[in-house]
Write a protein that holds these residues in place. Structure first.
Motif, PDB file in Angstrom:
ATOM      1  N   ALA A  96      45.531  39.507  34.301  1.00 60.96           N
ATOM      2  CA  ALA A  96      45.812  38.250  33.330  1.00 60.96           C
ATOM      3  C   ALA A  96      47.109  37.502  33.774  1.00 60.96           C
ATOM      4  CB  ALA A  96      45.683  38.756  32.021  1.00 60.96           C
ATOM      5  N   LEU A  97      48.145  38.309  33.880  1.00 64.02           N
ATOM      6  CA  LEU A  97      49.370  37.826  34.012  1.00 64.02           C
ATOM      7  C   LEU A  97      49.514  37.159  35.533  1.00 64.02           C
ATOM      8  CD1 LEU A  97      52.338  37.570  33.031  1.00 64.02           C
ATOM      9  CD2 LEU A  97      52.685  39.631  34.504  1.00 64.02           C
ATOM     10  N   VAL A  98      48.880  37.873  36.590  1.00 64.29           N
ATOM     11  CA  VAL A  98      48.943  37.190  37.662  1.00 64.29           C
ATOM     12  C   VAL A  98      47.900  36.119  37.876  1.00 64.29           C
ATOM     13  CG1 VAL A  98      48.202  37.440  40.231  1.00 64.29           C
ATOM     14  CG2 VAL A  98      49.433  39.306  38.891  1.00 64.29           C
ATOM     15  N   ALA A  99      46.698  35.816  37.292  1.00 65.18           N
ATOM     16  CA  ALA A  99      45.878  34.841  37.544  1.00 65.18           C
ATOM     17  C   ALA A  99      46.470  33.782  36.844  1.00 65.18           C
ATOM     18  CB  ALA A  99      44.706  35.287  37.029  1.00 65.18           C
ATOM     19  N   ASN A 100      46.795  33.915  35.441  1.00 66.84           N
ATOM     20  CA  ASN A 100      47.552  32.748  34.824  1.00 66.84           C
ATOM     21  C   ASN A 100      48.547  32.051  35.215  1.00 66.84           C
ATOM     22  OD1 ASN A 100      45.448  33.147  32.752  1.00 66.84           O
ATOM     23  ND2 ASN A 100      47.016  34.361  31.554  1.00 66.84           N
ATOM     24  N   GLU A 127      44.739  29.964  35.191  1.00 64.20           N
ATOM     25  CA  GLU A 127      43.361  30.382  34.534  1.00 64.20           C
ATOM     26  C   GLU A 127      43.598  30.609  33.202  1.00 64.20           C
ATOM     27  OE1 GLU A 127      40.593  29.768  35.654  1.00 64.20           O
ATOM     28  OE2 GLU A 127      40.410  29.909  37.721  1.00 64.20           O
ATOM     29  N   LYS A 128      42.631  31.084  32.488  1.00 63.86           N
ATOM     30  CA  LYS A 128      42.804  31.276  31.062  1.00 63.86           C
ATOM     31  C   LYS A 128      42.366  32.537  30.423  1.00 63.86           C
ATOM     32  CE  LYS A 128      43.516  26.770  30.051  1.00 63.86           C
ATOM     33  NZ  LYS A 128      43.515  26.281  31.563  1.00 63.86           N
ATOM     34  N   TYR A 129      43.002  33.635  31.376  1.00 61.58           N
ATOM     35  CA  TYR A 129      42.870  35.016  30.996  1.00 61.58           C
ATOM     36  C   TYR A 129      43.545  35.479  29.806  1.00 61.58           C
ATOM     37  CZ  TYR A 129      40.595  36.407  35.289  1.00 61.58           C
ATOM     38  OH  TYR A 129      39.705  36.403  36.373  1.00 61.58           O
TER      39      TYR A 129
END
Length: 238
Positions: A101-105, A110-112
């Motif tokens: 979640a941290l990397v994608a956001n 993004e909205k992880y």
């Protein structure tokens, strides 16, 4: 062509597809994109799947290799050099792994979000049972299917093809900038769903705009086999 950012596998994808009023999604549209419609209708999809063998730039992150994900998404398109690119925008993506979640956001806007999650799969002689659960505000939300064990080839021009064959991701950076990234995978086999259960508080999980789905049954639901996938590094559209 952009370098590869992430590789892995998406497997056992439950895809429940709901018609919605297009006006609901207008404020979520990234800059330079427009809604992609199926025969004039606008859809959002609740999707649960297994994310397996994940590598970031070819490196496995300990304890973040195999996990379930559940997301709510809708469909967009963007014209690049006269050619439409059909893509997906996520309302919210739930995973049990905080580093993902941290990397994608941070990198992709993004909205992880992280949540307690459970998943199961049972393979019988005549039936597949697949289930995903995610806990939000002390409620376990559930999506599960009983499906045929016989894989089918998606028909050209079908609703299943529309839902699965969007090969770009778009996310809103700000009012005048959009992240775009390519997603690559082969065409998937699908399985006919014989029975399903969706117990999700859409308003609590995905926001007030989607509370209407609490009283709505999906127009279609199917199970996709999935495959190996890769996600390329992003481009910023100005």
């Amino acid at each position: 062509m952009k370098n590869v950012f992430l590789t892995g596998e998406w497997r056992d994808l439950i895809m429940a597809n709901y018609k919605v009023d297009p006006s609901i999604l207008q404020k979520y549209l990234p800059y330079k994109t427009e809604l992609d419609l199926l025969k004039g209708d606008c859809y959002v999809s609740l999707v649960g799947f297994m994310f397996l063998h994940v590598k970031l730039h070819g490196i496995k992150i300990p304890f973040h290799v195999n996990f379930p994900e559940v997301n709510l998404r809708f469909y967009t398109r963007y014209k690049a050099n006269g050619v439409w690119r059909r893509g997906v925008v996520f309302i919210r993506e739930y995973v049990p792994k905080p580093a993902i979640a941290l990397v994608a956001n941070y990198l992709y806007r993004e909205k992880y979000a992280t949540a307690l999650m459970r998943s199961s799969k049972q393979v019988g002689k005549d039936q597949l049972h697949v289930e995903y659960q995610w806990r939000i505000k002390n409620k376990w939300n559930t999506m599960q299917v009983d499906a045929s064990v016989i894989p089918l080839v998606m028909a050209a021009g079908s609703g299943e093809e529309f839902i699965t064959e969007h090969y770009w991701g778009y996310s809103l950076r700000n009012k005048y900038r959009t992240n775009e990234y390519g997603v690559e995978h082969p065409r998937w086999a699908i399985y006919t769903v014989n029975n399903y259960k969706i117990d999700c508080d859409f308003e609590s999980v995905y926001g007030k705009d989607f509370g209407c789905l609490n009283n709505q049954s999906p127009e279609t639901i199917f199970l996709a086999e999935g495959s190996e996938i890769l996600i390329r590094e992003k481009t910023v559209l100005l």
